[in-house]
Write a protein that holds these residues in place. Structure first.
Motif, PDB file in Angstrom:
ATOM      1  N   SER A 110       0.824  -1.214   0.000  1.00  0.00           N
ATOM      2  CA  SER A 110       0.000   0.000   0.000  1.00  0.00           C
ATOM      3  C   SER A 110       0.856   1.263   0.000  1.00  0.00           C
ATOM      4  CB  SER A 110      -0.918   0.006   1.225  1.00  0.00           C
ATOM      5  OG  SER A 110      -1.850  -1.047   1.158  1.00  0.00           O
ATOM      6  N   LYS A 111       2.006   1.184   0.640  1.00  0.00           N
ATOM      7  CA  LYS A 111       2.885   2.353   0.706  1.00  0.00           C
ATOM      8  C   LYS A 111       3.318   2.791  -0.688  1.00  0.00           C
ATOM      9  CE  LYS A 111       6.850   4.092   3.309  1.00  0.00           C
ATOM     10  NZ  LYS A 111       7.890   3.766   4.319  1.00  0.00           N
ATOM     11  N   GLU A 112       3.431   1.830  -1.597  1.00  0.00           N
ATOM     12  CA  GLU A 112       3.810   2.160  -2.973  1.00  0.00           C
ATOM     13  C   GLU A 112       2.703   2.926  -3.699  1.00  0.00           C
ATOM     14  OE1 GLU A 112       5.539  -1.117  -5.204  1.00  0.00           O
ATOM     15  OE2 GLU A 112       6.204  -2.020  -3.321  1.00  0.00           O
ATOM     16  N   SER A 113       1.490   2.891  -3.152  1.00  0.00           N
ATOM     17  CA  SER A 113       0.392   3.687  -3.704  1.00  0.00           C
ATOM     18  C   SER A 113       0.281   5.045  -3.018  1.00  0.00           C
ATOM     19  CB  SER A 113      -0.940   2.941  -3.551  1.00  0.00           C
ATOM     20  OG  SER A 113      -1.044   1.893  -4.479  1.00  0.00           O
ATOM     21  N   GLY A 114       1.120   5.264  -2.002  1.00  0.00           N
ATOM     22  CA  GLY A 114       1.097   6.541  -1.296  1.00  0.00           C
ATOM     23  C   GLY A 114       0.366   6.519   0.025  1.00  0.00           C
ATOM     24  N   ILE A 115       0.009   5.317   0.501  1.00  0.00           N
ATOM     25  CA  ILE A 115      -0.674   5.215   1.789  1.00  0.00           C
ATOM     26  C   ILE A 115       0.368   4.996   2.883  1.00  0.00           C
ATOM     27  CG2 ILE A 115      -2.296   3.874   3.176  1.00  0.00           C
ATOM     28  CD1 ILE A 115      -3.814   3.218   0.674  1.00  0.00           C
ATOM     29  N   PRO A 116       0.457   5.901   3.843  1.00  0.00           N
ATOM     30  CA  PRO A 116       1.434   5.716   4.919  1.00  0.00           C
ATOM     31  C   PRO A 116       1.036   4.562   5.827  1.00  0.00           C
ATOM     32  CG  PRO A 116       0.016   7.587   5.402  1.00  0.00           C
ATOM     33  CD  PRO A 116      -0.333   7.130   4.010  1.00  0.00           C
ATOM     34  N   THR A 117       2.014   3.991   6.505  1.00  0.00           N
ATOM     35  CA  THR A 117       1.713   2.966   7.495  1.00  0.00           C
ATOM     36  C   THR A 117       0.960   3.608   8.659  1.00  0.00           C
ATOM     37  OG1 THR A 117       3.760   3.315   8.744  1.00  0.00           O
ATOM     38  CG2 THR A 117       3.842   1.768   6.881  1.00  0.00           C
ATOM     39  N   PHE A 118       0.425   2.767   9.541  1.00  0.00           N
ATOM     40  CA  PHE A 118      -0.337   3.289  10.683  1.00  0.00           C
ATOM     41  C   PHE A 118       0.488   4.305  11.462  1.00  0.00           C
ATOM     42  CE2 PHE A 118      -1.761   3.341  15.057  1.00  0.00           C
ATOM     43  CZ  PHE A 118      -3.143   3.375  14.950  1.00  0.00           C
ATOM     44  N   ARG A 119       1.736   3.951  11.751  1.00  0.00           N
ATOM     45  CA  ARG A 119       2.589   4.855  12.531  1.00  0.00           C
ATOM     46  C   ARG A 119       2.898   6.122  11.745  1.00  0.00           C
ATOM     47  NH1 ARG A 119       2.920   3.173  17.974  1.00  0.00           N
ATOM     48  NH2 ARG A 119       2.864   0.904  17.985  1.00  0.00           N
ATOM     49  N   GLU A 120       3.165   5.974  10.457  1.00  0.00           N
ATOM     50  CA  GLU A 120       3.487   7.139   9.636  1.00  0.00           C
ATOM     51  C   GLU A 120       2.300   8.081   9.502  1.00  0.00           C
ATOM     52  OE1 GLU A 120       6.813   5.089   6.677  1.00  0.00           O
ATOM     53  OE2 GLU A 120       4.704   5.180   6.099  1.00  0.00           O
ATOM     54  N   ALA A 121       1.085   7.529   9.603  1.00  0.00           N
ATOM     55  CA  ALA A 121      -0.113   8.365   9.485  1.00  0.00           C
ATOM     56  C   ALA A 121      -0.314   9.243  10.715  1.00  0.00           C
ATOM     57  CB  ALA A 121      -1.344   7.490   9.270  1.00  0.00           C
ATOM     58  N   GLN A 122       0.392   8.926  11.788  1.00  0.00           N
ATOM     59  CA  GLN A 122       0.265   9.731  13.004  1.00  0.00           C
ATOM     60  C   GLN A 122       1.181  10.947  12.910  1.00  0.00           C
ATOM     61  OE1 GLN A 122       0.367   5.990  15.749  1.00  0.00           O
ATOM     62  NE2 GLN A 122      -0.516   7.658  16.930  1.00  0.00           N
ATOM     63  N   THR A 123       0.807  11.847  12.020  1.00  0.00           N
ATOM     64  CA  THR A 123       1.563  13.073  11.813  1.00  0.00           C
ATOM     65  C   THR A 123       0.649  14.263  12.055  1.00  0.00           C
ATOM     66  OG1 THR A 123       1.007  13.078   9.455  1.00  0.00           O
ATOM     67  CG2 THR A 123       3.064  11.997  10.092  1.00  0.00           C
TER      68      THR A 123
ATOM     69  N   SER B  93      -9.297   7.087  -0.203  1.00  0.00           N
ATOM     70  CA  SER B  93     -10.161   7.310  -1.366  1.00  0.00           C
ATOM     71  C   SER B  93      -9.460   8.104  -2.461  1.00  0.00           C
ATOM     72  CB  SER B  93     -11.440   8.036  -0.942  1.00  0.00           C
ATOM     73  OG  SER B  93     -11.170   9.378  -0.570  1.00  0.00           O
ATOM     74  N   ASN B  94      -8.353   8.747  -2.123  1.00  0.00           N
ATOM     75  CA  ASN B  94      -7.639   9.574  -3.095  1.00  0.00           C
ATOM     76  C   ASN B  94      -6.456   8.866  -3.746  1.00  0.00           C
ATOM     77  OD1 ASN B  94      -9.227  11.936  -2.870  1.00  0.00           O
ATOM     78  ND2 ASN B  94      -8.200  12.482  -0.963  1.00  0.00           N
ATOM     79  N   VAL B  95      -6.250   7.591  -3.431  1.00  0.00           N
ATOM     80  CA  VAL B  95      -5.137   6.854  -4.033  1.00  0.00           C
ATOM     81  C   VAL B  95      -5.680   5.718  -4.889  1.00  0.00           C
ATOM     82  CG1 VAL B  95      -3.625   7.415  -2.092  1.00  0.00           C
ATOM     83  CG2 VAL B  95      -4.865   5.252  -2.100  1.00  0.00           C
ATOM     84  N   LYS B  96      -4.817   5.177  -5.717  1.00  0.00           N
ATOM     85  CA  LYS B  96      -5.212   4.111  -6.633  1.00  0.00           C
ATOM     86  C   LYS B  96      -4.296   2.904  -6.464  1.00  0.00           C
ATOM     87  CE  LYS B  96      -6.936   7.346 -10.128  1.00  0.00           C
ATOM     88  NZ  LYS B  96      -6.798   7.831 -11.529  1.00  0.00           N
ATOM     89  N   PRO B  97      -4.768   1.736  -6.864  1.00  0.00           N
ATOM     90  CA  PRO B  97      -3.893   0.557  -6.851  1.00  0.00           C
ATOM     91  C   PRO B  97      -2.669   0.793  -7.730  1.00  0.00           C
ATOM     92  CG  PRO B  97      -6.184  -0.084  -7.202  1.00  0.00           C
ATOM     93  CD  PRO B  97      -6.136   1.409  -7.320  1.00  0.00           C
TER      94      PRO B  97
END
Length: 250
Positions: free
Chosen positions: A29-42, A78-82
């Motif tokens: 998922s990170k390759e689609s631009g989705i941060p990991t759970f920890r990375e999303a805590q920004t 919702s803003n990222v794609k596979p």
């Protein structure tokens, strides 16, 4: 195009397999631009501990906070794609007689890409369920709500994801172990192999005679156990595997 010997041999194993199981993690998922759970805590969320945002206790204590956090994450998804790795797995599913994709990701990108036989081990962030009874909410839940809506039974609606301290769904767990036990080839993609019980699936497969293929940018604790370690991004390596598979099948 010439590919490494390991990619060619890995593709040959997949071509000969009657059953293939795949375990994917946050790296895909990170390759689609989705941060990991920890990375999303920004930003705003950096001051909150995971226990406040991803546990039943945290939700009961401050449902509005947790609901807002997950609504923010849903909008991000919702803003990222596979990516090409997701689509390569869709095609791989069509090339082998029996295929099971076990994912630890909750973003639903595998399903959006077109994968069919999926076990969403940790749930799906786009689904919701009743806090009290656990049944999946059948009605559409609006976005941008400042607080969680209520189920028809009067309980709060929560995200249909597995929070810290919660057990995995028994059917998902059973399906995952069954796929591991029957696999001739087991692929480990974009996961460190540290989170149980998912980390045990490759070992179950190996004990039953499966060959293990790992695709990751860096070595993991599982690397020493696999037959082939294909180093790189899944969005690069998986399309290469598929191209070799097509050539071998021609």
């Amino acid at each position: 195009m010439l590919y490494s010997d390991d990619i060619v041999r890995g593709a040959r194993l997949i071509k000969q397999a009657a059953a293939v199981a795949v375990l994917t993690g946050a790296g895909v998922s990170k390759e689609s631009g989705i941060p990991t759970f920890r990375e999303a805590q920004t930003g705003l969320w950096a001051n909150y501990e995971p226990e406040k945002l991803a546990t039943v206790e945290g939700f009961v204590s401050d449902p509005n906070l947790v609901w807002t956090w997950y609504d923010w994450r849903r909008k991000m998804v919702s803003n990222v794609k596979p990516n090409p790795g997701h689509f390569a797995l869709v095609e791989l599913e069509q090339l082998v007689p029996k295929f099971t994709l076990i994912t630890q990701n909750v973003d639903g990108l595998h399903r959006l890409a077109g994968s069919r036989h999926i076990v969403e081990l940790h749930g799906n962030i786009s689904r919701h369920k009743c806090l009290k009874h656990g049944h999946v909410a059948s009605e559409e839940v609006e976005s941008d709500l400042p607080e969680p809506p209520k189920c028809h039974c009067g309980s709060l609606i929560r995200p249909d994801v597995v929070w810290f301290g919660e057990a995995l769904g028994p059917q998902n767990l059973a399906d995952s172990y069954a796929a591991a036990e029957s696999a001739d080839v087991f692929l480990i993609i974009g996961t460190s192999g540290l989170v149980q019980p998912a980390a045990s699936f490759p070992f179950v497969a190996k004990r039953r005679g499966a060959r293990l293929i790992e695709i990751n940018p860096e070595e993991t604790p599982l690397t020493r156990e696999v037959d082939f370690f294909l180093q790189g991004a899944s969005g690069v390596i998986l399309p290469q595997l598929l191209e070799v598979l097509r050539d071998q099948s021609a």
